[in-house]
Motif scaffolding. Structure first.
Motif, PDB file in Angstrom:
ATOM      1  N   VAL A  16      43.230  30.015  54.396  1.00 33.39           N
ATOM      2  CA  VAL A  16      43.485  31.314  53.580  1.00 33.39           C
ATOM      3  C   VAL A  16      43.756  30.863  52.018  1.00 33.39           C
ATOM      4  O   VAL A  16      44.346  30.556  51.709  1.00 33.39           O
ATOM      5  CB  VAL A  16      43.757  32.440  53.974  1.00 33.39           C
ATOM      6  N   GLU A  41      38.723  33.556  51.140  1.00 35.12           N
ATOM      7  CA  GLU A  41      38.420  33.966  50.034  1.00 35.12           C
ATOM      8  C   GLU A  41      38.627  35.138  49.645  1.00 35.12           C
ATOM      9  O   GLU A  41      36.890  35.468  49.141  1.00 35.12           O
ATOM     10  CB  GLU A  41      38.131  32.398  49.206  1.00 35.12           C
ATOM     11  N   ARG A  42      39.464  35.544  48.666  1.00 34.85           N
ATOM     12  CA  ARG A  42      39.652  36.958  47.927  1.00 34.85           C
ATOM     13  C   ARG A  42      38.286  37.367  46.948  1.00 34.85           C
ATOM     14  O   ARG A  42      38.307  37.883  47.256  1.00 34.85           O
ATOM     15  CB  ARG A  42      41.326  37.293  48.049  1.00 34.85           C
ATOM     16  N   GLU A  43      38.472  36.317  46.254  1.00 39.77           N
ATOM     17  CA  GLU A  43      37.590  35.862  45.149  1.00 39.77           C
ATOM     18  C   GLU A  43      36.368  35.938  45.620  1.00 39.77           C
ATOM     19  O   GLU A  43      35.772  35.783  47.174  1.00 39.77           O
ATOM     20  CB  GLU A  43      37.896  35.353  44.367  1.00 39.77           C
ATOM     21  N   ALA A 107      35.026  36.888  48.695  1.00 42.07           N
ATOM     22  CA  ALA A 107      35.388  38.631  48.820  1.00 42.07           C
ATOM     23  C   ALA A 107      35.949  38.910  50.168  1.00 42.07           C
ATOM     24  O   ALA A 107      35.688  40.001  50.981  1.00 42.07           O
ATOM     25  CB  ALA A 107      34.223  38.955  48.890  1.00 42.07           C
ATOM     26  N   THR A 108      36.878  37.867  50.649  1.00 42.85           N
ATOM     27  CA  THR A 108      37.630  38.638  51.893  1.00 42.85           C
ATOM     28  C   THR A 108      38.682  38.468  52.505  1.00 42.85           C
ATOM     29  O   THR A 108      39.260  37.089  51.927  1.00 42.85           O
ATOM     30  CB  THR A 108      37.099  37.261  52.812  1.00 42.85           C
ATOM     31  N   ALA A 109      39.956  39.385  51.949  1.00 41.53           N
ATOM     32  CA  ALA A 109      40.686  39.155  51.299  1.00 41.53           C
ATOM     33  C   ALA A 109      42.096  39.692  52.508  1.00 41.53           C
ATOM     34  O   ALA A 109      41.393  40.317  53.466  1.00 41.53           O
ATOM     35  CB  ALA A 109      41.360  40.440  50.389  1.00 41.53           C
ATOM     36  N   THR A 111      45.099  40.168  54.962  1.00 48.33           N
ATOM     37  CA  THR A 111      46.005  41.268  54.993  1.00 48.33           C
ATOM     38  C   THR A 111      47.223  41.244  55.964  1.00 48.33           C
ATOM     39  O   THR A 111      47.995  41.510  55.598  1.00 48.33           O
ATOM     40  CB  THR A 111      45.502  42.624  55.125  1.00 48.33           C
ATOM     41  N   THR A 126      41.481  41.338  58.204  1.00 56.06           N
ATOM     42  CA  THR A 126      41.132  41.558  56.690  1.00 56.06           C
ATOM     43  C   THR A 126      41.148  42.904  56.053  1.00 56.06           C
ATOM     44  O   THR A 126      41.403  43.952  56.211  1.00 56.06           O
ATOM     45  CB  THR A 126      39.843  39.972  56.158  1.00 56.06           C
ATOM     46  N   ASP A 127      40.653  42.890  54.913  1.00 52.70           N
ATOM     47  CA  ASP A 127      40.861  43.878  54.059  1.00 52.70           C
ATOM     48  C   ASP A 127      39.284  44.346  54.145  1.00 52.70           C
ATOM     49  O   ASP A 127      39.058  45.840  54.228  1.00 52.70           O
ATOM     50  CB  ASP A 127      40.128  43.917  52.609  1.00 52.70           C
ATOM     51  N   THR A 141      47.148  30.060  49.532  1.00 52.96           N
ATOM     52  CA  THR A 141      47.019  30.938  48.135  1.00 52.96           C
ATOM     53  C   THR A 141      47.285  30.551  46.800  1.00 52.96           C
ATOM     54  O   THR A 141      46.582  31.658  46.244  1.00 52.96           O
ATOM     55  CB  THR A 141      47.556  32.597  48.477  1.00 52.96           C
ATOM     56  N   GLN A 146      49.172  35.866  42.593  1.00 48.73           N
ATOM     57  CA  GLN A 146      49.632  37.292  42.011  1.00 48.73           C
ATOM     58  C   GLN A 146      49.163  38.062  40.828  1.00 48.73           C
ATOM     59  O   GLN A 146      50.898  37.399  40.055  1.00 48.73           O
ATOM     60  CB  GLN A 146      50.575  37.761  42.739  1.00 48.73           C
TER      61      GLN A 146
END
Length: 499
Positions: A16, A41-43, A107-109, A111, A126-127, A141, A146
């Motif tokens: 992650v 990666e959330r970004e 673009a995969t966060a 949760t 994931t979100d 992370t 944050q």
């Protein structure tokens, strides 16, 4: 190479985060022959903080020859302290060189993650509502991932522009504007001189001053870059020299404050002399002088931040913000400062939102965040926790070693290599650190930190992210770079149980 288990998971490893920590973990697993890897990666791109941050003046605050993987040197840094865009390109280069991009999902966060005891695997949500399974879970992370936005009364009603440094608007031009910056940490130190060049007026709201030392920065000439490329040993020597200087500052000035108080005082004297040389006004100098000991809060390097306060259109405000109005900031003293643009250089939620960055539930229903907050923040060798099988947490308590993040990353890569080598030797698929080994490590680092500036110096006014909400300095590993690498290469493999 697939990893055997009771139930075949979607992935052998889920990492992650696609910053430098996640890249390092990916490299190590591929070296071990593991290819079924997902890097989430959330970004929308890789690089971690060097993708998210792109504000004016962004640069490394550790010399670039040290702020990079020792096994993948970049001979083409343009400056000793490279600008942020070059770090982003370096991350791209590393991902290409080690064939990591094909494992990445952007673009995969994530949760939440739950350990499934019956199947000996992690279930990761994931979100987007999807769920996937993996045999091994690695959290990378980052420590500062944050962003913190202060809850000032009237913030929503402010009619001007609001920009957080972690969500920078590249198209915004501050020319002719009345600008306020909230925060005086390392980010603001880089940003203040840049905005001061454009703004009509600039007000810097300071809660806690920061120790600033001279920045020995200069362009690296092309002939020197070519020498680094052709004779890699020359760059290794430059890295060694820089690392040695940082180690002296960190080990003797911060970690061994009790025994080497004179070294800490020497660093403070350098910062004070730098402040006197840079700021003309005595009252401003007094306000910019920290009241805490050097090292309680991470110091920074700059030759232009302090000097900016000599400009007539730049002012330092030490009164707290009471509220925002549509066109102004009102302090608790009743002063009203008209503002067109507000810049939030307010840092990150380290302990509240980052440890952990998402909900993790291990064996027996142990919730990692709840356990940390109820029983002290702790992690064996800064990477593993009891009752969390097959979990490696790269951003954990007592994991950060030295002043360069790459010291931490490479030490953890060594830890992973030895641990998975032992897994294979035993033909096992599951590992878990023992309660005893974890307790002994926590006791050891707690005792060693007893000599540090955090507990022997005066840090009461520092408001440092080194300290958690319980007043413990639970972020730094109290070891030098060499000692950390040696410990990661020699920790007892029987500190884990295997099955």
């Amino acid at each position: 190479m697939a990893v055997a288990g009771t139930t075949q998971p979607d992935h052998d490893v889920v990492i992650v985060g696609a910053g430098f920590g996640g890249l390092g973990a990916g490299i190590e697993f591929k070296r071990l022959g593991v290819e079924n890897i997902a890097i989430l990666e959330r970004e929308r791109d890789l690089g971690g903080t060097w993708h998210v941050n792109h504000y004016p003046g962004l640069a490394v605050d550790i010399a670039s020859v040290t702020y990079s993987y020792s096994f993948e040197p970049n001979p083409y840094w343009s400056r000793l302290f490279a600008p942020g865009a070059e770090l982003k390109r370096y991350a791209e280069h590393v991902a290409d060189t080690y064939d990591l991009k094909r494992h990445m999902e952007f673009a995969t966060a994530v949760t939440h993650a739950q350990w499934e005891e019956h199947d000996n695997l992690w279930r990761v949500g994931t979100d987007d509502g999807a769920t996937r399974t993996c045999r091994y879970l690695v959290t990378a992370t980052g420590f500062l991932s944050q962003p913190h936005t202060p809850d000032f009364p009237g913030l929503d009603a402010f009619g001007g522009t609001i920009i957080h440094t972690a969500a920078w608007d590249d198209g915004h031009d501050f020319a002719g504007e009345r600008v306020a910056i909230v925060g005086t940490g390392a980010t603001a130190v880089q940003l203040v001189p840049e905005i001061a060049r454009r703004a009509r007026t600039l007000t810097v709201f300071q809660r806690t001053p920061i120790w600033v030392v001279p920045k020995l920065d200069f362009p690296i000439p092309r002939p020197v870059q070519r020498i680094f490329a052709r004779v890699p040993a020359t760059q290794r020597i430059a890295r060694l020299i820089n690392t040695t200087a940082l180690e002296a500052l960190m080990v003797f000035g911060v970690l061994h404050f009790k025994q080497f108080r004179v070294g800490n005082r020497g660093a403070e004297m350098l910062a004070r002399a730098h402040l006197r040389a840079q700021v003309r006004d005595r009252r401003t100098r007094r306000a910019l002088t920290p009241s805490y000991d050097f090292g309680c809060k991470r110091p920074t390097f700059s030759n232009s931040y302090l000097r900016a306060f000599n400009d007539r259109h730049v002012s330092l405000e030490t009164s707290s913000i009471d509220r925002l109005e549509p066109d102004a900031i009102v302090t608790v003293d009743g002063e009203r400062i008209e503002v067109d643009a507000l810049v939030l250089a307010t840092g990150f939620d380290l302990w509240e939102a980052n440890f952990p960055a998402f909900r993790i539930v291990g064996r027996g229903g142990r919730d990692l965040g709840e356990w940390w907050r109820a029983n002290r923040f702790q992690a064996y060798e800064g990477i593993a926790m009891p009752r969390f099988p097959n979990l490696l947490s790269l951003n954990s308590p007592y994991s950060y070693s030295g002043l360069s993040y790459f010291t931490t990353i490479e030490g953890q890569m060594t830890h992973i290599r030895r641990l998975f080598g032992e897994l294979r030797r035993r033909s096992a698929t599951t590992f878990e650190v023992t309660e005893q080994a974890n307790a002994e490590f926590l006791a050891r680092v707690t005792e060693k930190l007893g000599s540090s500036v955090f507990y022997n110096g005066d840090c009461s006014s520092a408001r440092s992210y080194y300290f958690n909400q319980h007043g413990e300095a639970a972020l730094l590993r109290p070891s030098s770079t060499l000692a950390t690498q040696r410990e990661m290469d020699r920790y007892p493999l029987d500190d884990y149980v295997y099955s």
